[in-house]
Design an enzyme around this catalytic site. Structure first.
Site, PDB file in Angstrom:
ATOM      1  CG  PHE A  10       3.344  -3.359  -4.674  1.00 52.41           C
ATOM      2  CD1 PHE A  10       3.951  -2.366  -5.431  1.00 52.41           C
ATOM      3  CD2 PHE A  10       3.777  -4.668  -4.820  1.00 52.41           C
ATOM      4  CE1 PHE A  10       4.956  -2.688  -6.334  1.00 52.41           C
ATOM      5  CE2 PHE A  10       4.777  -4.990  -5.720  1.00 52.41           C
ATOM      6  CZ  PHE A  10       5.381  -4.005  -6.475  1.00 52.41           C
ATOM      7  NE  ARG A  11       0.909   2.889   1.682  1.00 56.00           N
ATOM      8  CZ  ARG A  11       1.354   3.223   2.879  1.00 56.00           C
ATOM      9  NH1 ARG A  11       0.968   2.549   3.940  1.00 56.00           N
ATOM     10  NH2 ARG A  11       2.165   4.214   3.054  1.00 56.00           N
ATOM     11  CG  LEU A  12      -0.222  -5.798  -1.611  1.00 53.41           C
ATOM     12  CD1 LEU A  12      -0.075  -6.699  -2.824  1.00 53.41           C
ATOM     13  CD2 LEU A  12      -1.704  -5.627  -1.270  1.00 53.41           C
TER      14      LEU A  12
END
Ligand SMILES: Cc1cc2nc3c(=O)[nH]c(=O)nc-3n(C[C@H](O)[C@H](O)[C@H](O)COP(=O)(O)O)c2cc1C
Length: 203
Positions: free
Chosen positions: A175-177
């Site tokens: 999640f682009r984290l």
């Protein structure tokens, strides 16, 4: 991943990551972007090869009259970036630039294939040339000049050392984290560098 999963010494952590990149099948694990800047703050970037650490500094070899070298000499600060696609990882390094001792450059120069040594003589890196033939002509000239003897280290060829003040480790996350871990320290112009501090950064 947590910050405590990384080693306290970012240079040791870098070496662990570099080994992983080599083993991952990455085609050019040693290719890194080198960003330099003129005195007037105009930046430029290009890919160069990482040639190992020397007393904790990143080694770069190049033509000492090239654009990058002129910028590194007039403004001795630079940044490096590695991107290892197979691992989905990035390492960013920033710091001070020192000239490499000639003895160290000479040792590396003579470890290169003879053709690369002659190429260093033939290329006036970053200057305008009329065509490829002109370059090959210069190569032939130096092949003859050094025939039957060791190729000397050209005055215009050598190395730089980047003494890191900041090293960031980046790992792709869901999640682009992404995970980002930043190590910083002060490197005075003279004397010993300070101790490394580390923090986690928001992606
Ligand atoms: C994979 C790769 C590795 C390279 N390695 C070096 C290197 O170690 N040293 C170097 O001077 N140029 C290297 N080059 C060429 C540079 O990217 C650049 O074209 C050249 O050094 C001239 O840059 P400058 O005009 O900014 O000085 C490499 C290029 C690639 C694509």
């Amino acid at each position: 991943m947590d910050i405590t999963d990384l080693q306290r010494n970012p240079l040791a952590e870098f070496e662990t990551w570099f080994d992983l990149a080599v083993k991952s099948g990455e085609k050019h694990p040693d290719a890194m972007t080198l960003a330099t800047c003129t005195k007037g703050a105009v930046p430029s970037a290009r890919v160069v090869l990482y040639k190992g650490l020397s007393k904790g500094a990143f080694r770069i070899f190049t033509n000492l009259e090239s654009r990058k070298a002129r910028e590194l000499i007039s403004n001795p600060r630079a940044a490096l970036a590695f991107h290892w696609k197979q691992l989905d990882r990035q390492v960013r390094i920033e710091g001070r630039i020192l000239s490499m001792p000639r003895k160290e450059a000479e040792k590396y120069f003579h470890s290169r294939p003879r053709t690369s040594q002659l190429g260093a003589w033939a290329s006036k890196q970053s200057t305008v040339i009329p065509n490829r033939e002109a370059l090959i002509g210069r190569l032939r000239h130096y092949e003859m000049l050094f025939e039957g003897r060791e190729v000397e280290l050209p005055k215009h060829w050598g190395g730089f050392l980047l003494v890191p003040e900041r090293i960031e480790f980046w790992i792709d996350g869901e999640f682009r984290l992404h995970d980002r871990f930043e190590y910083t320290r002060k490197v005075p112009a003279r004397g010993k560098p300070g101790a490394w501090k580390r923090v986690r950064l928001s992606p």
